[in-house]
Design a protein around this motif. Structure first.
Motif, PDB file in Angstrom:
ATOM      1  N   ALA A  45     -35.742  52.517 -21.642  1.00 31.81           N
ATOM      2  CA  ALA A  45     -35.994  51.918 -20.321  1.00 31.81           C
ATOM      3  C   ALA A  45     -37.018  50.791 -20.432  1.00 31.81           C
ATOM      4  CB  ALA A  45     -36.472  52.965 -19.325  1.00 31.81           C
ATOM      5  N   LEU A  46     -37.991  50.942 -21.308  1.00 33.96           N
ATOM      6  CA  LEU A  46     -39.072  49.951 -21.372  1.00 33.96           C
ATOM      7  C   LEU A  46     -38.942  49.005 -22.563  1.00 33.96           C
ATOM      8  CD1 LEU A  46     -42.138  52.227 -20.440  1.00 33.96           C
ATOM      9  CD2 LEU A  46     -40.559  51.023 -18.929  1.00 33.96           C
TER      10      LEU A  46
ATOM     11  N   LEU B 141     -39.593  49.382 -25.787  1.00 39.11           N
ATOM     12  CA  LEU B 141     -40.576  49.423 -26.880  1.00 39.11           C
ATOM     13  C   LEU B 141     -39.871  49.775 -28.192  1.00 39.11           C
ATOM     14  CD1 LEU B 141     -43.566  51.170 -25.097  1.00 39.11           C
ATOM     15  CD2 LEU B 141     -43.439  48.793 -25.864  1.00 39.11           C
TER      16      LEU B 141
ATOM     17  N   LEU C 194     -47.536  45.148 -26.055  1.00 36.44           N
ATOM     18  CA  LEU C 194     -47.171  46.254 -26.952  1.00 36.44           C
ATOM     19  C   LEU C 194     -45.954  45.903 -27.804  1.00 36.44           C
ATOM     20  CD1 LEU C 194     -47.585  49.471 -24.722  1.00 36.44           C
ATOM     21  CD2 LEU C 194     -49.256  48.392 -26.227  1.00 36.44           C
ATOM     22  N   LYS C 195     -45.156  44.952 -27.326  1.00 35.63           N
ATOM     23  CA  LYS C 195     -43.954  44.571 -28.076  1.00 35.63           C
ATOM     24  C   LYS C 195     -44.220  43.447 -29.067  1.00 35.63           C
ATOM     25  CE  LYS C 195     -40.892  45.693 -24.271  1.00 35.63           C
ATOM     26  NZ  LYS C 195     -39.988  45.171 -23.239  1.00 35.63           N
TER      27      LYS C 195
ATOM     28  N   ASN D  74     -40.420  59.188 -25.757  1.00 32.20           N
ATOM     29  CA  ASN D  74     -39.906  58.182 -26.698  1.00 32.20           C
ATOM     30  C   ASN D  74     -38.654  57.517 -26.133  1.00 32.20           C
ATOM     31  OD1 ASN D  74     -41.919  58.746 -28.516  1.00 32.20           O
ATOM     32  ND2 ASN D  74     -40.659  60.036 -29.834  1.00 32.20           N
TER      33      ASN D  74
ATOM     34  N   GLN E  37     -47.206  56.229 -30.729  1.00 30.39           N
ATOM     35  CA  GLN E  37     -47.090  57.085 -29.549  1.00 30.39           C
ATOM     36  C   GLN E  37     -48.375  57.193 -28.739  1.00 30.39           C
ATOM     37  OE1 GLN E  37     -45.468  60.637 -31.209  1.00 30.39           O
ATOM     38  NE2 GLN E  37     -43.375  59.939 -30.900  1.00 30.39           N
TER      39      GLN E  37
ATOM     40  N   VAL F  67     -45.542  55.278 -20.835  1.00 27.49           N
ATOM     41  CA  VAL F  67     -44.434  55.915 -20.114  1.00 27.49           C
ATOM     42  C   VAL F  67     -44.980  56.691 -18.910  1.00 27.49           C
ATOM     43  CG1 VAL F  67     -42.646  57.708 -20.227  1.00 27.49           C
ATOM     44  CG2 VAL F  67     -42.862  56.027 -22.065  1.00 27.49           C
TER      45      VAL F  67
ATOM     46  N   LYS G 243     -47.601  54.415 -26.575  1.00 23.83           N
ATOM     47  CA  LYS G 243     -46.282  54.508 -25.956  1.00 23.83           C
ATOM     48  C   LYS G 243     -46.246  55.581 -24.862  1.00 23.83           C
ATOM     49  CE  LYS G 243     -41.985  54.228 -28.384  1.00 23.83           C
ATOM     50  NZ  LYS G 243     -41.293  54.532 -29.633  1.00 23.83           N
ATOM     51  N   HIS G 244     -46.748  56.764 -25.197  1.00 20.20           N
ATOM     52  CA  HIS G 244     -46.610  57.859 -24.244  1.00 20.20           C
ATOM     53  C   HIS G 244     -47.412  57.657 -22.961  1.00 20.20           C
ATOM     54  CE1 HIS G 244     -44.668  60.909 -27.232  1.00 20.20           C
ATOM     55  NE2 HIS G 244     -44.039  59.759 -27.160  1.00 20.20           N
TER      56      HIS G 244
ATOM     57  N   GLY H  56     -46.639  48.916 -30.088  1.00 23.30           N
ATOM     58  CA  GLY H  56     -45.845  49.702 -29.132  1.00 23.30           C
ATOM     59  C   GLY H  56     -45.043  50.806 -29.784  1.00 23.30           C
ATOM     60  N   SER H  57     -44.998  50.835 -31.122  1.00 25.10           N
ATOM     61  CA  SER H  57     -44.292  51.941 -31.767  1.00 25.10           C
ATOM     62  C   SER H  57     -45.226  53.144 -31.964  1.00 25.10           C
ATOM     63  CB  SER H  57     -43.687  51.493 -33.101  1.00 25.10           C
ATOM     64  OG  SER H  57     -44.718  51.223 -34.026  1.00 25.10           O
TER      65      SER H  57
ATOM     66  N   LEU I 161     -46.542  45.905 -21.498  1.00 27.95           N
ATOM     67  CA  LEU I 161     -45.368  46.094 -22.368  1.00 27.95           C
ATOM     68  C   LEU I 161     -45.164  44.867 -23.256  1.00 27.95           C
ATOM     69  CD1 LEU I 161     -42.782  47.741 -19.938  1.00 27.95           C
ATOM     70  CD2 LEU I 161     -43.760  48.753 -22.015  1.00 27.95           C
TER      71      LEU I 161
ATOM     72  N   TYR J 264     -45.674  54.343 -16.232  1.00 28.09           N
ATOM     73  CA  TYR J 264     -44.423  53.847 -15.669  1.00 28.09           C
ATOM     74  C   TYR J 264     -43.817  54.882 -14.701  1.00 28.09           C
ATOM     75  CZ  TYR J 264     -39.475  52.933 -15.350  1.00 28.09           C
ATOM     76  OH  TYR J 264     -38.210  52.767 -14.868  1.00 28.09           O
TER      77      TYR J 264
ATOM     78  N   VAL K 202     -37.637  57.224 -22.945  1.00 28.77           N
ATOM     79  CA  VAL K 202     -37.934  56.313 -21.832  1.00 28.77           C
ATOM     80  C   VAL K 202     -38.547  55.023 -22.379  1.00 28.77           C
ATOM     81  CG1 VAL K 202     -39.300  55.983 -19.730  1.00 28.77           C
ATOM     82  CG2 VAL K 202     -38.241  58.200 -20.176  1.00 28.77           C
ATOM     83  N   ALA K 203     -39.485  55.181 -23.294  1.00 31.56           N
ATOM     84  CA  ALA K 203     -40.170  54.006 -23.850  1.00 31.56           C
ATOM     85  C   ALA K 203     -39.166  53.072 -24.527  1.00 31.56           C
ATOM     86  CB  ALA K 203     -41.232  54.446 -24.853  1.00 31.56           C
ATOM     87  N   GLU K 204     -38.263  53.654 -25.295  1.00 28.30           N
ATOM     88  CA  GLU K 204     -37.356  52.810 -26.075  1.00 28.30           C
ATOM     89  C   GLU K 204     -36.198  52.276 -25.243  1.00 28.30           C
ATOM     90  OE1 GLU K 204     -36.658  55.425 -29.422  1.00 28.30           O
ATOM     91  OE2 GLU K 204     -38.822  55.427 -29.831  1.00 28.30           O
TER      92      GLU K 204
END
Ligand SMILES: Cc1cc2nc3c(=O)[nH]c(=O)nc-3n(C[C@H](O)[C@H](O)[C@H](O)COP(=O)(O)OP(=O)(O)OC[C@H]3O[C@@H](n4cnc5c(N)ncnc54)[C@H](O)[C@@H]3O)c2cc1C
Lengths: 374, 404
Positions: free
Chosen positions: B397-398, B400, A260-261, B391, A274, A281, A277-278, A271-272, A257, A284, B393-395
């Motif tokens: 909780a995580l 991003l 990615l940030k 999206n 998908q 997730v 990103k997906h 990290g933007s 993460l 996670y 969860v990513a934004e």
């Protein structure tokens, strides 16, 4: 389904979780982890001493043997934080050896060894052999009894931290039956230990040659308790590795993460996208499932039936979750992901060794299927 | 809220609830019951479920922990949990008024005026007033913030023009929670939105039924043509529509709960799937002897057990320090995707019989699994698609960055 357990925590677990979180983070920064890769011993003896002083090796040992009198449930938060910080020490192997002694050792054997372990002596288990089978009873090493002595022969593999351990508990066959032998490492002949090259560079592992090793007959576990000892070892190992792997999965996801940030391509923070990103997730979500199973397994520890289901679920889920998260972490770091400098590989390697030691996710599932469906 | 009950009080209550549901639950009314509130297709189903909800409410097992002054039972929420457990145990039918009780109700209890609470809550619980939700539009689904249905103020009224789509229970509902645009010149798309508690049975609002992939009905397209509603229907103040919608979605997606009781979507019973697998044949042997099938089945058991325990774990702050919003936000995603995969997997058990559908006498379990699989998409699409959930969860909780 009534062999499925619940989740809960103990006060002691929560206290230990706090202490372990800080301790492992402070004592095991990643540059130190990396420096220890080239160290012969593989860990910092000062930290090992502190772990002993904190009483962590005594947690799951009864008070009668100078332990704290709690259970493996309270070892879980510590192992989790060790895994999270890639802190390698003989903690896991020593804890498992103590559990083996508790399951199969005589009163005298327990009295001789458990207080020493509680006070900080390292110990280990020698179970695996050249056939690579995860079935702990499929072994070829033997012992032959003559009078008051047992002479051992054969080879044990993947014996973690054997050079540090004062006690090695090895499985051998005597008259066709699996037995456990207590071997004081100091009695091993010169050249019995060969350091193995294992994929997890933060661990130390040895092949132990038993040929020419003789132990007194009273250093064997009682034949009548072999079965429960094997089961206990398997479950304790499953639990402790599940804890380490769950902590590791958390760490590798957080590490990814971070990248990615910060990393930019095509003018955007990666990290933007998908495509990254997906799956992150998804990883996670799998990690959170693993953590839920871990604390459920700790909670069900010691419960007949449910305990085994919960531990195997935790072991399967943590192994698959850790492996996938670390695999994707390598990919998502691009060229840097392919380097030794990227921490993703430390985790990927560790997940492989853990699976090799206790049986990977598919193996755990095959055992689970028998418990659930038959 | 009321005091936390003692174990003995809960036990008594559980016994009462068990007895009541044992006595009163009709599992087979002689026609096919909907698996979710989104697929109430026939009058028969609607009337049955409406009666059922009213009966449960009158017995005190629905809204048991909602405030007494608005028609609830005023009890501690633990009692409601116990009652819901009894419903599951006796395989009770779903609750019809999901949008009312599940999301509009909690929203009104949180933010409504005294008058609104008095007016709406009780008839919602008793199923006298059915609610629907007008968020999605033909051109704006996932991009909810872009909703274009016009609400123009005219004296004490708003005049509505435009269309909503995929409105579950839209042809049956008395009220709709409606997201509409009141300001077309706002600085951004979100700022121009307002939220209404909109009456459905008025001139200018019509609906047309949409047939679902299962062959059943359950949702409609709703048309607004110069429909006039009182300005009192505005909820949360003009321009606050986005924030109201987001608060609604917290309930809809399970990030927040105000347990009303019962369930809106029939939960899968794993044991039913295990049974199905045991009774299926592959190469002349029980399917559960097939190692690949065993392995997959076991992984699903692991997943289901994790999600069930996640629900307990999310209420345990001591195990939620790291990413406290993680479990609540991932709940919808993980659960709905699992159900989709699992019901799809159940088709693989059926061998050649996987070819049958509801209505054929050779269909396994009357086609229940096929219908469940096709219906499972209602939850992976409705309430925000799984992609949108990822999206979120990513934004949230995580941490991003946003996808733009
Ligand atoms: C059974 C059912 C009941 C429903 N009930 C109601 C109701 O009562 N009231 C109501 O208001 N709505 C309701 N809906 C509507 C539902 O909320 C929308 O269908 C949903 O939000 C998706 O919008 P869409 O259909 O316009 O699809 P689109 O938004 O057009 O999506 C098409 C595809 O693109 C993907 N996509 C779109 N945007 C992105 C993005 N940013 N990133 C990645 N992928 C993206 C989607 O995931 C999907 O796969 C219901 C839907 C169903 C299926």
């Amino acid at each position: 389904m009534d062999n499925l357990g619940t989740i809960g925590t103990t006060e002691e677990q929560i206290e230990l979780m706090d202490v372990a979180t800080n301790f492992c983070r402070d004592k095991s920064p990643v540059d130190k982890v990396r420096a220890l890769i080239d160290d012969d011993l593989g860990y910092d003896p000062g930290i090992w001493k502190e772990i002993g002083e904190l009483g962590w090796l005594a947690i799951a040992i009864p008070e009668a043997h100078d332990g704290v009198g709690l259970s493996m449930a309270e070892v879980v938060p510590i192992a989790e934080q060790m895994g999270r910080n890639l802190m390698s020490t003989p903690f896991g192997s020593t804890t498992l050896a103590a559990q083996a002694l508790l399951a199969g050792g005589s009163e005298a054997q327990q009295a001789a060894w458990l207080p020493k372990i509680a006070a900080g002596a390292a110990a280990t288990l020698a179970l695996r052999e050249d056939n690579g089978d995860w079935d702990l009873s499929n072994i070829d090493a033997t012992g032959s009894v003559s009078g008051d002595n047992v002479s051992l022969s054969g080879k044990k593999q993947l014996v973690l931290w054997a050079d540090s351990a004062e006690l090695i508990i090895a499985s051998v066959k005597i008259d066709g039956a699996v037995r456990f032998a207590l071997i004081e490492r100091s009695t091993l002949p010169e050249g019995s230990l060969r350091r193995e090259t294992v994929i997890d560079e933060t661990a130390r592992s040895y092949e132990v040659t038993l040929d020419g090793v003789t132990i007194p007959a009273d250093a064997l576990f009682d034949a009548g308790r072999t079965r429960e000892t094997l089961e206990k070892i398997e479950l304790a190992a499953g639990l402790i590795h599940a804890a380490e792997m769950t902590g590791g999965a958390q760490a590798v996801i957080d590490y990814t993460l971070e990248y990615l940030k910060t990393r930019k391509q095509f003018g955007k923070i990666i990290g933007s996208y998908q495509a990254l990103k997906h799956p992150t997730v998804n990883n996670y979500v799998e990690y959170e499932k693993a953590r839920t199973h871990l604390y459920s397994a700790a909670h069900s520890w010691g419960e007949q039936g449910r305990g085994e289901v919960a531990v195997r679920m935790a072991a399967a889920q943590s192994h698959s979750s850790y492996s996938t998260a670390a695999d994707r972490a390598i990919q998502f770091h691009g060229g840097f992901g392919f380097t030794h400098d990227c921490d993703a590989q430390l985790h990927r390697r560790k997940a492989i060794l853990s699976g090799a030691l206790i049986g990977d996710a598919a193996y755990q599932r095959s055992k689970l299927a028998n418990l659930l469906f038959d | 809220m009321a005091d936390k009950p003692s174990a003995a009080e809960l036990k008594d209550y559980a016994e009462q609830a068990d007895a009541w549901f044992k006595e009163n639950t009709v599992r087979d009314p002689g026609f096919m019951l909907p698996l979710t509130f989104m697929e109430v297709s026939t009058d028969e189903q609607f009337d049955f479920l409406r009666d059922w909800q009213r009966k449960v409410y009158e017995a005190g097992y629905l809204g048991a922990s909602w405030p007494k002054e608005y028609g609830g039972g005023g009890l501690h929420s633990e009692f409601q949990r116990v009652a819901t457990r009894a419903m599951k145990k006796y395989d009770a039918p779903i609750m019809l008024n999901a949008i009312g009780n599940g999301w509009a109700g909690p929203l009104i209890l949180d933010l409504g005026t005294e008058e609104q609470k008095q007016k709406y809550i009780k008839p919602m619980l008793s199923a006298e007033d059915i609610w629907c939700q007008g968020f999605s539009e033909p051109e704006n689904g996932s991009d909810l913030g872009n909703a274009q249905l016009k609400a123009v103020r005219d004296g004490d009224e708003y005049v509505l023009n435009g269309s909503k789509i995929w409105t579950s229970l839209g042809d049956r509902a008395k009220y709709m929670i409606l997201l509409a645009r009141t300001d077309f010149d706002a600085p951004n798309k979100y700022a121009g939105l307002s939220f209404f508690l909109n009456p459905m049975k008025i001139d200018g609002i019509t609906t047309s039924r949409i047939k679902k992939l299962t062959g059943e009905y359950g949702f409609v397209q709703t048309f607004f043509t110069d429909a006039r509603i009182s300005a009192d229907c505005l909820f949360g103040g003009e321009g606050n529509g986005w924030s109201m919608a987001m608060k609604t979605l917290e309930y809809e997606r399970g990030a927040k709960v105000k347990p009303v009781g019962g369930f809106f979507v029939k939960e899968l019973d794993v044991m039913e799937i295990v049974e199905l697998a045991k009774n299926s044949v592959r190469n002349g042997k029980p399917l559960l002897d097939d190692p690949v099938m065993r392995d997959k089945m076991t992984q699903y058991m692991i997943d289901i057990q994790a999600l069930n325990l996640n629900n307990t774990r999310r209420r345990m702050p001591q195990l939620m320090q790291d990413k406290p919003m993680g479990l609540p936000l991932m709940n919808k995603l993980a659960r709905t995707e699992l159900i989709r995969e699992l019901t799809e997997f159940s088709l693989a058990f059926q061998g050649s019989k996987a070819g049958y559908y509801v209505g054929d006498e050779n269909a396994v379990d009357d086609g229940y699994w096929h219908r469940s699989y096709l219906n499972s998409f209602s939850a992976t699409i409705g309430g925000g698609t799984s992609e949108i959930q990822r999206n979120i969860v990513a934004e949230h909780a995580l941490g991003l960055p946003k996808t733009r």
